[in-house]
Design a protein around this motif. Sequence first.
Motif, PDB file in Angstrom:
ATOM      1  N   ASP A 199       7.790  85.282  10.365  1.00  0.00           N
ATOM      2  CA  ASP A 199       6.696  85.771   9.540  1.00  0.00           C
ATOM      3  C   ASP A 199       5.392  85.014   9.748  1.00  0.00           C
ATOM      4  N   ARG A 200       5.443  83.913  10.502  1.00  0.00           N
ATOM      5  CA  ARG A 200       4.199  83.183  10.760  1.00  0.00           C
ATOM      6  C   ARG A 200       3.201  84.037  11.545  1.00  0.00           C
ATOM      7  N   PHE A 201       3.676  85.115  12.184  1.00  0.00           N
ATOM      8  CA  PHE A 201       2.765  85.949  12.956  1.00  0.00           C
ATOM      9  C   PHE A 201       1.958  86.887  12.080  1.00  0.00           C
ATOM     10  N   ALA A 202       2.358  87.033  10.825  1.00  0.00           N
ATOM     11  CA  ALA A 202       1.630  87.927   9.934  1.00  0.00           C
ATOM     12  C   ALA A 202       0.474  87.171   9.303  1.00  0.00           C
ATOM     13  N   ALA A 203      -0.674  87.193   9.982  1.00  0.00           N
ATOM     14  CA  ALA A 203      -1.838  86.465   9.486  1.00  0.00           C
ATOM     15  C   ALA A 203      -2.310  87.070   8.175  1.00  0.00           C
TER      16      ALA A 203
ATOM     17  N   ALA B 177      -2.933 100.724  18.495  1.00  0.00           N
ATOM     18  CA  ALA B 177      -2.369  99.525  17.868  1.00  0.00           C
ATOM     19  C   ALA B 177      -1.609  98.737  18.921  1.00  0.00           C
ATOM     20  N   ARG B 178      -1.675  97.412  18.820  1.00  0.00           N
ATOM     21  CA  ARG B 178      -1.094  96.560  19.858  1.00  0.00           C
ATOM     22  C   ARG B 178      -0.048  95.577  19.346  1.00  0.00           C
ATOM     23  N   ARG B 179      -0.028  95.346  18.056  1.00  0.00           N
ATOM     24  CA  ARG B 179       0.873  94.307  17.524  1.00  0.00           C
ATOM     25  C   ARG B 179       1.855  94.911  16.537  1.00  0.00           C
ATOM     26  N   PHE B 180       3.134  94.593  16.731  1.00  0.00           N
ATOM     27  CA  PHE B 180       4.186  95.197  15.920  1.00  0.00           C
ATOM     28  C   PHE B 180       5.240  94.161  15.545  1.00  0.00           C
ATOM     29  N   LEU B 181       5.980  94.507  14.503  1.00  0.00           N
ATOM     30  CA  LEU B 181       7.130  93.706  14.083  1.00  0.00           C
ATOM     31  C   LEU B 181       8.301  94.662  13.893  1.00  0.00           C
ATOM     32  N   PHE B 182       9.367  94.462  14.676  1.00  0.00           N
ATOM     33  CA  PHE B 182      10.550  95.308  14.587  1.00  0.00           C
ATOM     34  C   PHE B 182      11.679  94.485  13.982  1.00  0.00           C
ATOM     35  N   SER B 183      12.338  95.044  12.965  1.00  0.00           N
ATOM     36  CA  SER B 183      13.438  94.322  12.329  1.00  0.00           C
ATOM     37  C   SER B 183      14.611  95.261  12.111  1.00  0.00           C
TER      38      SER B 183
ATOM     39  N   TYR C 104       8.555  90.082  16.848  1.00  0.00           N
ATOM     40  CA  TYR C 104       7.121  90.314  16.872  1.00  0.00           C
ATOM     41  C   TYR C 104       6.707  90.466  18.333  1.00  0.00           C
ATOM     42  N   PHE C 105       5.908  91.500  18.647  1.00  0.00           N
ATOM     43  CA  PHE C 105       5.474  91.665  20.022  1.00  0.00           C
ATOM     44  C   PHE C 105       4.079  92.260  20.074  1.00  0.00           C
TER      45      PHE C 105
ATOM     46  N   ALA D  44      20.170  99.194   8.906  1.00  0.00           N
ATOM     47  CA  ALA D  44      18.782  99.546   8.596  1.00  0.00           C
ATOM     48  C   ALA D  44      17.889  99.215   9.773  1.00  0.00           C
ATOM     49  N   LEU D  45      16.804  99.983   9.939  1.00  0.00           N
ATOM     50  CA  LEU D  45      15.821  99.771  11.000  1.00  0.00           C
ATOM     51  C   LEU D  45      14.430  99.898  10.386  1.00  0.00           C
ATOM     52  N   ARG D  46      13.521  99.011  10.804  1.00  0.00           N
ATOM     53  CA  ARG D  46      12.152  99.064  10.285  1.00  0.00           C
ATOM     54  C   ARG D  46      11.173  98.649  11.375  1.00  0.00           C
ATOM     55  N   LEU D  47      10.019  99.267  11.367  1.00  0.00           N
ATOM     56  CA  LEU D  47       8.957  98.920  12.296  1.00  0.00           C
ATOM     57  C   LEU D  47       7.667  98.758  11.503  1.00  0.00           C
ATOM     58  N   PHE D  48       6.993  97.618  11.719  1.00  0.00           N
ATOM     59  CA  PHE D  48       5.738  97.310  11.032  1.00  0.00           C
ATOM     60  C   PHE D  48       4.628  97.203  12.069  1.00  0.00           C
ATOM     61  N   CYS D  49       3.452  97.597  11.652  1.00  0.00           N
ATOM     62  CA  CYS D  49       2.261  97.385  12.459  1.00  0.00           C
ATOM     63  C   CYS D  49       1.506  96.202  11.867  1.00  0.00           C
ATOM     64  N   VAL D  50       1.139  95.238  12.717  1.00  0.00           N
ATOM     65  CA  VAL D  50       0.476  94.024  12.230  1.00  0.00           C
ATOM     66  C   VAL D  50      -1.037  94.205  12.355  1.00  0.00           C
ATOM     67  N   GLU D  51      -1.513  95.356  11.976  1.00  0.00           N
ATOM     68  CA  GLU D  51      -2.929  95.662  11.992  1.00  0.00           C
ATOM     69  C   GLU D  51      -3.191  96.678  10.899  1.00  0.00           C
TER      70      GLU D  51
END
Length: 910
Positions: free
Chosen positions: A541-545, A623-629, A685-686, A711-718
Motif C-alpha cells: 500500500d505504500r504505492f498509494a500516494a 491510465a498507467r498505474r494499477f493495483l491488482f489483488s 502494483y504495476f 475474489a478479484l479486484r483491480l484498482f486504478c492508482v489515478e
Amino acid sequence: MAEHIQINDVSPRIQYVADGATADFGFPFAIFAASDLQVFIDGAQQGSGYTASGAGQSGGGLCRFAAAPPAGAVVTLRRRLPIRRTSDFQENGVLRARVLNDELDYQTAAIQQLADDSGRALHFDAADPVPSGALPPRAARAGRLLGFGSDGAPALFSPAGGIGSAENVLYTPSLGAGAGTVAAKLAETLSVRDFGAAGDGATDDTQAIQAAFDAATARGASVLIPDGSYRTTQPVTLGVGAFGLHMRGEILAAGQGGALRIGQPGSQRLWGTRYTGLRVRRLTQSDWSSEAEIGIQIFNAYASEIGLEHAEGFTIGAQAFGDANGFVYCRVTLGRFYNNRIGLDLRSGQGGWNNQNTFIGGTFQLQSTLHPGLDRCGIRFSRTATGYDNPNNNLFLNPSFELRGVQDWWPSTAYAVGTRIRGAGGRIYVAVQAGTSGAGAPSGTGSAIADGSVRWDYAQAAFDSVPVLMEAAGRANMLIGARNEGSGRIIAREFGDALGNQYDFAYVGGQGAAGNAIGGHYIDYRGNLAGSVLHLANGIDRFAAADQPLKLIWQVADVRSAANPYDATRIFVQGCSLVATSPAPERRLNTFRQLNNLELRPGALRVGVSSRGVGTCVDTRAARRFLFSYALDGQAQAGRMLVRCFDADDRLITTGQPVRASRALTFNAGLGGFFSGSESFAPLYFELDPEVATIWVGITGSAAGPADITALRLFCVEGHAPRVFPGHAEDDPGPVAIAVAAPSIGTHDLGALVRNVAATGPSHWECTAGGTFGTLAGVAGTTITGTANLFLASAGGLASGEYVAVAGAVAAASVAAIQRYDAAAVTAWAASTAYTAGTVVARGGNVYVCVTAGTSGSTGPSGTGNGIADGGCTWNSITARATLSANATATVSGAAVAYVAPGFAARART
C-alpha cells in the motif's frame, strides 16, 4: 598567669565539619579556664570525651577529642563566661595594673559574649522609628499570633481558624508579588491526604478522595493525588467545577462499576482543564461481562489536556464520552492500557459527539492467556442509539497494539503442543500433538483432528482481536505510524457508513513468517461502504500516494458465485475473461468465456494449471498505474500474477520492459505475458509504458499447486476510470438462460432451461412440455409411481438458487438412496478406525464414501478423485451436493424434499 590575656576582636564561636579522622580542633579566641569552653557535636553539648588546652593564652587553644567525631558532623566551639567581677579594689589600696587588666579583659570577653548572643536574635533596623517591643501580659497574648501590622510595628492577631490555622499566615511568593495567606495558597491545589486519604493500598480511601473532589469542585481548585496506592470501594467523581486533577499515585478499585469519573453526563463542559498522570487499576481482573466496568470515564472535555497514564484490568480501560455535548479539540497523551477488553472507547451519547481530538502514543496490551474466548479491541468508536454517528477527524499518533489474538492457521508450518490457532470457519483450535501442518486448515468441532503431522482439538467458537473497532460510522479518523504485534490480521473492522478512515501501520508482526506476509492484513468491512485506506510501511500500500488515491474499477467479489458449469468439462465465469496459453499463447487479445481445467470448489474457483488464467481486460491508454489483488480460499499461497500487454495494433508485446511492478515480473513465452516468479498474497502494483494500449491481467495456477480463487479486484492508482471489458470470445455460443430459482408449485413454460448441478449428466435440461409441478415432502414411506420427473432440493448441499433434475421416466435405483452429502452433517473421519463399504465421512471440507472396507490410517483421505488409499481402506471423493437415484416405484426416506412434475417433460441440452 605570667602576663595578662589580650582580648582581640575575635568572635567567641567557631564551627567545623568533621571528616571522621581529625580529633584536634583549634579555637582562636581566648579562654580564662578550661571550663569556659563549651563543645557541641551536631547541636548536642558534650560534657566529656575531650580536653581543652590553652587557657590563659591570648591566641586561643586546642580542643582534643578522645575519638574523632563522625564524618559530616558539625563541631561547634564557643566561649561561655559567668557574668561576674573577678577582682575587688580596696580604698586607698595598691592598684596593680595586672589586676586591673585581668578584670578589664574578663569584662570585655563577657561583652563579646553578649554581643554574639544579641546578634543571633531578631532586632529592629537602626533606621526604623523607635517601636515598642514590649509584649502584652501573658493572659492578654494567650492564643494570639505575633506578627506585624500595616505600619510594620509588632502586633498581636487573633487567628479565625485557631492557633494553627494558615488563614493569618502571610505569604509573598516572590519580589514584587502581592502578599496572600498560606491558606489561600494551599487552597489552589487540594491534596487527598489533607482529607484523610492514606494511600497505603489497604485503607478504604473512597470517602477521603470524594471529599477532596467535592471541595475542589466547590472552590474551583485542582486536586493532587500524591504517591501511593489509594484503595476505593466505589467510583469517585470529580465534578465540572474543579480546575483539574494531577496524579502521582494510583486509584486501586476494589469495588464494582469502575474507578474514576470526571465531569458528568449532560450539557456541561470541561473547558480547558488539565488532568495529568491519571492512573487506575482494578484490584481483581474484570470478567469483561459488563461495560459499566470503566477505569477512567471523562465527559464533555473541550480543548483540555489529558494524560491517561495507566488503566488495567477493566472491561473498558478509558472512555471519552460526548453526551449532549462534545468531547472535542483535546490533546490526550496515552500511556499503558493493560488487560482491558476495550482499551480506549470514544463514545457518543444522546446529542453528543467525538471530533477533532489528538491522541499521542498509547500501548494496548493483553496477556495471551486472558479470557481467550472473548473478543477484544484496542480503540473503539461507539455510540448510544441516539448518539452522533459520524465521529471524525480524530488523530492517533504512534499507538501500539499487542492484543494477543489467536494467529491464523498456515500450511506447512511447525506447531508446538498448546498452540492456539484460528482454523476453518474462524473456530479456535489447540494443538495436542506437535508437528507440521498440512494443506488444509482444521475444521469441525472434534478432537485429535488430523492436519499433516499435527493434531488439533476444537477449543471454542470464533473470536477476534481488532486494533480499531469502528461501530459508529466514523469519517476521516487517522492512525499514523501505528504498530500491530500479535493482534491478528484484521487491522480495523468498520460498520455502518464508515468512510475515509486511514490506518497507517509502520509495522505488523507476531503471526509467524506466513502470517506476517505482506498483504495478509486487511480492513474488515461490515457496513454499507468500503472506502477507508490501509497503509502498511512494509506492504504494497505504500504505492498509494496520498494525492493519488486508489479507485476500484473492477471486481468479482465472489468468484465462486460467478462461476458456473458451461458443459461437462468447461466452466463459465461471469464478469471475467479467461485465457488459455496451451499449447501456445495467442498473439492478439483473444480471450474465452469458458474453459476446461477449471474446477468448482466449495466457496472458490480452482485454477489448477499455469496455462489457464482468470482476469479481465483493460484499456490502458488513459491510465498507467494499477493495483491488482486477489483472495484465495484456505490461505494457500499458490497462484501467480500474469500481465499480458498489447500495443495499439492489438499485438502482443514480448520484448523490453513494458510493465514495472512492485515485485519481479519476467516475460514467459509459454504464457505470453509477464509472470510473477513466486506465490504471494500481496497485491501487485504495476506501471505501464506508453506503448501499452490494452492489457489482460489476472491470476493463474502454478507448479506449487492450484489457486482456489475467491475474489478479484483491480484498482486504478489515478483519478481516471479506464474502460474494463471482457475481451473477444473465441467460442461464444450466445446467451444461455439459466434458472435462478428452484422449482416450486406453479407453471413452467415450454422451452425453459433448468440447470443440472448433479455430479454427472448434461449441463442443462430444456422443458419440452410445459406443466405444473406437484410436490412431495420427504416423509418416510411415501411412494413415487409413474413416469414423473424428480427434483431434489437439499438445504446445505446446494448453493442458493440451484437444484437437481432428472428427466423422463424414473429408471434407476431406489429413491431411498437420496441423501444430503453436506460436510457439516457427515461424521468426521477418524484415524485407526474400521470402516465398511458405503460409509460416508467428512475430512478437510470434502466428503468421501468408503469403497473398500478396512481400518483407516493416520492421515486420512484428501483431495478429490477415486481410489484414494488410507490404511486398509479405499475412498472415493463425492460431491458435497446431493446425489440422486430413482426408479418408477420407490420410497422416499430421510429429510430430503422431492418435487414431482406430472406433465412436465425435459430433454438434455449440452
